[in-house]
Design a protein around this motif. Structure first.
Motif: not given
Lengths: 160, 160, 160
Positions: A25, A33, A35, A81-82, A91, A95-96, A99, B11, B13, B43-44, B63, B66, B123, B126-128, B144-145, B147-148
């Protein structure tokens, strides 16, 4: 290499689905962008590049054991994890899908279409007994020197 | 954004206590040296931002699962090593207290006081199935945009 | 510090053999390309720096427990994947020997010969009760401020 473009490199060391998804991602975002992006696959990260069918190549005993024990390709990775013996990845994939998020194989395909450079670390391929025939088409092969060359030109360098 | 300031991004994660502590110690250190610092929780890592009380929000079945299985907030995280079913975190918290080291909730509070930007990845929320009401107040929400954008301006970019 | 040299820093947080090997291969590669390289050892990463013999130093109860439970030195580390109660590291060491790859203790020695700066994080040494006598000779001791100073000057900064 274009001197005016921003550069991003990721070392994908980990062989887990969630970490591989995060890596792709970020890589696809950076490519969007404009890069120049390199993902350098080493150690367990190489498993994300394995073809999912069995490929018949001559291997020694230990190399065969590694090949059997390691997940064969992007669809077979576990979670960091998990994992719950494989329930966790199911799971997350569920969910992916719900969505409309891209799967890991789709993220890899998109990366290749966007020109993200996927590089398999030849030194760890040797150690784990992985051969080029077993990995996805269209990837590059190099060692740590190539990685360092790209990373020194990049502003964003991550180890995942 | 101040063009003259050094910038640092992390990040986060991973959802473990020890990694979250490391992330916040680096972030608070960089902020003390007057860097502009962003921690991007994905994520986590999002679990470090959960409020520790249960928040009633409408969720689907997965959900809810999770939400139940993941640690609720900075006080509930496990260790990446030697977790021993929860004994490890108790030991670490004990030695941290003995050495007057800040706890993770205190490190988070200090980060917010120092202006460290805490960004939850929308994002993976939403997933979790995590909703804004369940996360700490005073944080930002982005993808992510964003963040970048921050990472491209920063010299120190870490993935934890 | 030489303003004209490229700089590379690695935080080694993880205490696993495979991750420590990856860190030292990148560090030695960067040093071979004439980068100034710092590895900052924190949390479980400190175990890679422990001497392999037992060192008698005065410790409290918890510090003694940590000392006993954590691997004593580069030869005792486990793997992040496929550890199999110690079989995994034996397999990896076996294939590394077969391929004439350097062992972790050899990689550490080479790093010291090439002038890679090995820095033990004093704050986590305190927390885990590790004392200077227990760690390898020829290393440095510092805190997060020193790490950030090096990282801000470096182009390649990794957290492993």
């Amino acid at each position: 290499m274009n001197a005016n473009k921003e550069k991003t490199t990721i070392v994908l060391f980990s062989g887990e689905l969630d970490k591989a998804i995060a890596a792709f991602i970020i890589a696809n975002g950076a490519a969007a962008y404009d890069h120049e992006v390199t993902i350098f696959f080493t150690f367990w990260g190489l498993n994300a590049l394995r073809k999912d069918e069995e490929v018949y190549v001559k291997k020694g005993f230990l190399e065969k054991m590694f090949a059997k024990m390691m997940p064969r390709g992007a669809n077979k990775l576990g979670l960091s994890k998990m994992n719950f013996g494989g329930m966790g990845p199911k799971m997350i994939k569920h969910v992916m899908k719900k969505h409309n998020a891209l799967t890991l194989p789709q993220l890899i395909e998109m990366a290749q279409e966007q020109g993200v450079k996927l590089v398999a670390c030849t030194m760890t391929m040797d150690l784990l007994g992985l051969q080029k025939e077993e990995l996805l088409d269209g990837i590059e092969y190099a060692g740590v020197a190539t990685y360092l060359g790209d990373a020194t030109d990049a502003k964003v360098n991550l180890f995942i």
